[in-house]
Design a protein around this motif. Structure first.
Motif, PDB file in Angstrom:
ATOM      1  N   UNK A  78       0.873  -1.082   0.095  1.00  0.00           N
ATOM      2  CA  UNK A  78       0.062   0.028   0.013  1.00  0.00           C
ATOM      3  C   UNK A  78       1.009   1.438  -0.033  1.00  0.00           C
ATOM      4  N   UNK A  79       0.421   2.236  -0.856  1.00  0.00           N
ATOM      5  CA  UNK A  79       1.347   3.266  -1.016  1.00  0.00           C
ATOM      6  C   UNK A  79       0.715   4.431  -0.759  1.00  0.00           C
TER       7      UNK A  79
ATOM      8  N   UNK B 243       2.421  -1.966   5.106  1.00  0.00           N
ATOM      9  CA  UNK B 243       2.296  -3.598   4.564  1.00  0.00           C
ATOM     10  C   UNK B 243       0.478  -3.610   4.752  1.00  0.00           C
ATOM     11  N   UNK B 244      -0.264  -2.994   5.265  1.00  0.00           N
ATOM     12  CA  UNK B 244      -1.613  -3.468   5.296  1.00  0.00           C
ATOM     13  C   UNK B 244      -2.710  -1.940   5.140  1.00  0.00           C
ATOM     14  N   UNK B 245      -3.886  -2.208   4.705  1.00  0.00           N
ATOM     15  CA  UNK B 245      -4.737  -1.227   4.862  1.00  0.00           C
ATOM     16  C   UNK B 245      -5.024  -0.708   6.332  1.00  0.00           C
ATOM     17  N   UNK B 246      -4.847  -1.298   7.254  1.00  0.00           N
ATOM     18  CA  UNK B 246      -5.007  -0.745   8.854  1.00  0.00           C
ATOM     19  C   UNK B 246      -3.904   0.397   9.069  1.00  0.00           C
ATOM     20  N   UNK B 247      -2.882  -0.286   8.748  1.00  0.00           N
ATOM     21  CA  UNK B 247      -1.565   0.628   9.169  1.00  0.00           C
ATOM     22  C   UNK B 247      -1.823   1.983   8.224  1.00  0.00           C
ATOM     23  N   UNK B 248      -1.961   1.828   6.807  1.00  0.00           N
ATOM     24  CA  UNK B 248      -2.232   2.687   5.948  1.00  0.00           C
ATOM     25  C   UNK B 248      -3.133   3.782   6.266  1.00  0.00           C
TER      26      UNK B 248
ATOM     27  N   UNK C 290      -3.057  10.272  10.855  1.00  0.00           N
ATOM     28  CA  UNK C 290      -2.184  10.926  11.513  1.00  0.00           C
ATOM     29  C   UNK C 290      -1.350  11.901  10.962  1.00  0.00           C
ATOM     30  N   UNK C 291      -0.955  11.639   9.690  1.00  0.00           N
ATOM     31  CA  UNK C 291       0.159  12.580   8.995  1.00  0.00           C
ATOM     32  C   UNK C 291      -0.615  13.229   8.129  1.00  0.00           C
ATOM     33  N   UNK C 292      -1.837  13.071   7.811  1.00  0.00           N
ATOM     34  CA  UNK C 292      -2.142  13.949   6.746  1.00  0.00           C
ATOM     35  C   UNK C 292      -3.759  14.277   7.028  1.00  0.00           C
ATOM     36  N   UNK C 293      -4.034  14.944   8.179  1.00  0.00           N
ATOM     37  CA  UNK C 293      -5.359  14.934   8.701  1.00  0.00           C
ATOM     38  C   UNK C 293      -6.155  15.750   7.956  1.00  0.00           C
ATOM     39  N   UNK C 294      -5.632  16.790   7.231  1.00  0.00           N
ATOM     40  CA  UNK C 294      -6.330  18.005   6.659  1.00  0.00           C
ATOM     41  C   UNK C 294      -6.869  17.205   5.107  1.00  0.00           C
ATOM     42  N   UNK C 295      -6.175  16.280   4.758  1.00  0.00           N
ATOM     43  CA  UNK C 295      -6.504  15.655   3.272  1.00  0.00           C
ATOM     44  C   UNK C 295      -7.714  14.766   3.408  1.00  0.00           C
ATOM     45  N   UNK C 296      -8.203  14.841   2.312  1.00  0.00           N
ATOM     46  CA  UNK C 296      -9.674  13.630   2.292  1.00  0.00           C
ATOM     47  C   UNK C 296      -9.018  12.340   2.381  1.00  0.00           C
TER      48      UNK C 296
END
Length: 77
Positions: free
Chosen positions: A42-43, A52-57, A63-69
């Motif tokens: 997953x990128x 490695x997985x969608x949950x981590x993604x 956490x890192x991109x709270x303003x992005x949709x």
């Protein structure tokens, strides 16, 4: 003279053994790196980091991109 010949044989045998061990260690490290890289499927669409997985993604994205949709593929995770 017999001991000299045995010594050479022993040294050659030890060198072969050490070369095999070194070769196995080198392959195992490379194999682990390749397996770890293959697991990162997953990128992130914003920063391009790999997970490695969608949950981590999803956790990363929140956490890192709270303003992005949130991407469509993460809304159901």
């Amino acid at each position: 003279m017999a001991r000299g010949h045995q010594k050479l044989q022993s040294q050659a045998k030890t060198q072969e053994k050490m070369a095999k061990q070194k070769k196995q260690q080198g392959h195992s490290a490379n194999d682990q790196k390749k397996a770890a890289q293959a697991a990162l499927i997953h990128v992130c669409s914003v920063c391009k980091s790999q997970m490695p997985d969608p949950k981590t993604y999803k956790q990363h994205f929140e956490n890192k991109h709270p303003k992005a949709e949130l991407p469509a593929d993460l809304k159901d995770v």
